[in-house]
Design a protein around this motif. Structure first.
Motif, short mmCIF file in Angstrom:
data_model
loop_
_atom_site.label_atom_id
_atom_site.label_comp_id
_atom_site.label_asym_id
_atom_site.label_seq_id
_atom_site.Cartn_x
_atom_site.Cartn_y
_atom_site.Cartn_z
N UNK A 208 5.96 -22.08 11.74
CA UNK A 208 6.43 -21.36 10.56
C UNK A 208 7.02 -20.00 10.98
N UNK A 209 6.29 -19.29 11.83
CA UNK A 209 6.76 -17.97 12.25
C UNK A 209 8.01 -18.05 13.12
N UNK A 210 8.02 -19.04 14.02
CA UNK A 210 9.21 -19.20 14.86
C UNK A 210 10.41 -19.52 13.96
N UNK A 211 10.20 -20.37 12.96
CA UNK A 211 11.27 -20.73 12.04
C UNK A 211 11.85 -19.51 11.32
N UNK A 212 10.95 -18.67 10.83
CA UNK A 212 11.40 -17.46 10.12
C UNK A 212 12.15 -16.51 11.05
N UNK A 213 11.56 -16.33 12.25
CA UNK A 213 12.18 -15.43 13.21
C UNK A 213 13.57 -15.94 13.60
N UNK A 214 13.67 -17.24 13.80
CA UNK A 214 14.96 -17.84 14.12
C UNK A 214 16.00 -17.57 13.04
N UNK A 215 15.59 -17.77 11.80
CA UNK A 215 16.51 -17.55 10.70
C UNK A 215 16.99 -16.11 10.67
N UNK A 218 19.34 -15.55 13.57
CA UNK A 218 20.62 -16.24 13.34
C UNK A 218 21.47 -15.45 12.35
N UNK A 219 20.83 -14.99 11.26
CA UNK A 219 21.55 -14.21 10.25
C UNK A 219 22.12 -12.93 10.86
N UNK A 220 21.39 -12.38 11.85
CA UNK A 220 21.80 -11.11 12.45
C UNK A 220 22.81 -11.29 13.58
N UNK A 221 23.07 -12.55 13.95
CA UNK A 221 24.08 -12.77 14.98
C UNK A 221 23.56 -13.30 16.30
N UNK A 222 22.33 -13.81 16.30
CA UNK A 222 21.79 -14.39 17.53
C UNK A 222 21.26 -15.80 17.27
#
Ligand code: CA
Length: 246
Positions: A208-215, A218-222
């Motif tokens: 769950x945390x990895x998913x949120x961090x990924x999002x 990704x939104x920020x450009x990575x």
């Protein structure tokens, strides 16, 4: 690089649980502190009184002599040492007692290493010692992989130069992964490091945390910064940059 301090700031850990002492010691050494570890209460008092330390990380429940007794003896002897007490999980009375008995700060177990580091930095600043970021130890404080930069003391993350707001847990997760870039970090180790000592948090919490961090990344450009290595764990992908590279 700016000036280096004449000597390293020196920290004494008095803690009988080897796993906790080892984690703290590794983090503090990595941040540039000189670290001494003692597991017995009486040895702890003797070592603290022998001088040469700036701060003591003091556990309460210790063999030989309890933490609060050590603290009282230290203050009775006029020791100016900074003392950060590690209290037990629900020791509300410990907190009150610790502060009234002359502790400079306390942290309740289980705690995040990042929080301990931040508290220690704050205490060192209080006595006028340079914190890491002012003492030329930039590389231990700042991590940079690809277009993601992170300052562990300021708890700031930027992606491509733009600030990214993360929750405490997301930040700690990112730090953990970025410390050893491009290497797979096993799931069990990540959970152990982030969900603290003896926590029973399930595997799915990590996802769950990895998913949120990924999002957020990704939104920020990575996008694609955190890679899943199926059946093993996670890793962050990117070129490791040092200060001055651009
Ligand atoms: Ca203990």
């Amino acid at each position: 690089m700016p000036h280096k301090p004449l000597r390293k700031d020196s920290i004494l850990i008095v803690e009988d649980e080897a796993r906790i002492a080892s984690s703290i010691s590794t983090a503090l050494t990595g941040a540039g502190y000189d670290v001494t570890w003692v597991s017995d209460g009486r040895d702890g008092l003797r070592t603290a009184l022998s001088g040469g330390f700036d701060l003591v990380v003091l556990d309460v429940m210790l063999p030989g002599m309890k933490g609060f007794d050590i603290l009282r003896e230290l203050r009775a002897a006029g020791s100016p040492l900074l003392v950060l007490v590690l209290t037990s999980r629900d020791g509300v009375e410990d907190r009150v007692r610790g502060l009234t008995d002359g502790a400079d700060d306390y942290l309740t177990k289980p705690f995040y290493l990042e929080e301990l580091m931040a508290r220690i930095d704050a205490l060192m600043r209080r006595i006028g010692r340079p914190a890491h970021e002012e003492s030329g130890k930039l590389n231990e404080v700042k991590l940079r992989v690809g277009n993601v930069s992170l300052n562990r003391v300021r708890r700031e993350v930027t992606v491509g130069g733009n600030k990214l707001e993360l929750t405490t847990r997301e930040f700690d997760l990112l730090v953990y992964l970025m410390r050893v870039p491009n290497a797979v970090r096993p799931r069990a180790k990540i959970i152990n490091a982030l969900w603290s000592y003896g926590s029973q948090s399930g595997d799915h919490v990590l996802d769950v945390y990895v998913g949120r961090l990924r999002n957020r990344l990704a939104d920020a450009g990575a996008p694609g910064f955190i890679e899943t290595v199926r059946g093993v764990g996670y890793r962050v992908i990117g070129t490791v940059l040092t200060e001055g590279d651009e």
